[in-house]
Design an enzyme around this catalytic site. Structure first.
Site, PDB file in Angstrom:
ATOM      1  N   GLY A  90       2.558   6.799   8.841  1.00 31.80           N
ATOM      2  CA  GLY A  90       3.930   7.113   8.468  1.00 31.80           C
ATOM      3  C   GLY A  90       4.907   6.001   8.758  1.00 31.80           C
ATOM      4  N   SER A 121       4.131   2.837   8.053  1.00 31.54           N
ATOM      5  CA  SER A 121       3.808   1.774   7.115  1.00 31.54           C
ATOM      6  C   SER A 121       5.036   1.304   6.342  1.00 31.54           C
ATOM      7  CB  SER A 121       2.768   2.261   6.109  1.00 31.54           C
ATOM      8  OG  SER A 121       1.484   2.217   6.643  1.00 31.54           O
ATOM      9  N   GLY A 122       5.114  -0.014   6.138  1.00 31.51           N
ATOM     10  CA  GLY A 122       6.207  -0.599   5.381  1.00 31.51           C
ATOM     11  C   GLY A 122       7.460  -0.852   6.183  1.00 31.51           C
ATOM     12  N   ASP A 178       0.090  -7.570   1.516  1.00 34.87           N
ATOM     13  CA  ASP A 178       0.538  -6.175   1.617  1.00 34.87           C
ATOM     14  C   ASP A 178       2.059  -6.131   1.708  1.00 34.87           C
ATOM     15  OD1 ASP A 178       0.577  -3.450   1.855  1.00 34.87           O
ATOM     16  OD2 ASP A 178      -0.226  -3.389   3.906  1.00 34.87           O
ATOM     17  N   HIS A 217       0.816  -1.214   0.000  1.00 35.39           N
ATOM     18  CA  HIS A 217       0.000   0.000   0.000  1.00 35.39           C
ATOM     19  C   HIS A 217       0.848   1.262   0.000  1.00 35.39           C
ATOM     20  CE1 HIS A 217       0.283   0.019   4.543  1.00 35.39           C
ATOM     21  NE2 HIS A 217       0.239   1.325   4.341  1.00 35.39           N
TER      22      HIS A 217
END
Length: 273
Positions: free
Chosen positions: A221, A223-224, A127, A82
């Site tokens: 912020g 994420s990942g 994801d 995402h």
């Protein structure tokens, strides 16, 4: 029950030259009626998380998004699907503790991004994505993180202490990503307990979740970014989603389970343990 997926967007402080910087984070409604980034974490020291990367994702000529990632090889970064969905290019920040002061930065086009073919933005399945970067030289501030061994593919890690890190929001009332890298220790919970909050069609065997006791959690912020085992520093999760109600309310935070994607990572990068 039908689940609605929301992409949390907020304008951050003008730390980058882009006219608008948003932080990407997937959030889900919870199943109960309780009302209520790295939130309530600690500031990282220089070189403490040498595998942590920052991603400035160009969405359009006038807007960019912020995510985290993990360096898993000298030419590969692992992050969330995402984060990289719909981007034009991405600038990878390596060796940074202060978000805007990396040791190395590299910009690559969207053609160097591999999003899992099974990525589903409605259910958040698969994801995960990879970013191919020019070969980077390792240093005390830039190192790879180890992936789990293939033999550990069936480990659920329940009860293990893990560390999440990132430059995401530091509170639910904040509207800007952090300047200094933050981290938090947490405990892995069962997927059954996590699914009690988000539903069994959202939390599956390809997720791993943590308790956010005391409001210590990932947030917009982050994420990942990486989730590693405290003891071995092995990467077991990629920050995926949290509760729409807020990051500090004690709802579980969910990650993409790295062990579920070891064959996919190996097929695209030839990296395995």
């Amino acid at each position: 029950m039908k689940f609605l997926i929301i992409l949390a967007l907020a304008v951050a402080a003008s730390a980058f030259p882009e006219s608008e910087l948003v932080h990407r984070y997937r959030v889900m409604p919870v199943l109960d009626n309780i009302e209520g980034r790295i939130t309530n974490g600690q500031q990282a020291s220089v070189g403490q998380f040498p595998y942590q990367v920052g991603l400035s994702l160009k969405l359009s000529p006038i807007s960019s998004a912020w995510c985290g990632g993990s360096l898993i090889g000298n030419t590969w970064v692992l992050t969330a699907a995402h984060c990289t969905e719909g981007i034009q290019s991405v600038t990878v920040y390596l060796g940074a503790t202060v978000r805007t002061s990396p040791e190395v930065s590299q910009t690559v086009p969207k053609s160097d991004v591999i999003i899992h073919s099974g990525w589903n933005s409605k259910t958040l399945k698969n994801d995960i994505s990879l970013i191919k970067i020019p070969a980077v030289a390792f240093s005390s501030r830039i190192q790879v993180v180890k992936l789990p061994a293939i033999a550990n593919s069936y480990s659920n890690y329940e009860g293990s202490t893990v560390i999440a890190s990132g430059w995401g929001l530091t509170s639910d009332s904040s509207n800007a990503v952090a300047t200094n890298l933050q981290y938090v220790a947490a405990t892995v919970i069962s997927n059954t307990k996590c699914a009690a909050t988000y539903g069994t069609n959202i939390v599956t065997s390809s997720n791993i979740c943590i308790a956010t006791t005391g409001g210590k959690s990932t947030c917009s912020g982050d994420s990942g970014g990486p989730l590693v085992l405290e003891a071995s520093k092995v990467l077991v999760g990629v920050t995926s989603f949290g509760a729409a109600a807020g990051c500090q309310l004690g709802y579980p935070a969910a990650f993409t389970r790295v062990t579920a994607f070891l064959p996919w990572i190996n097929a695209n990068t030839n990296i395995s343990y």
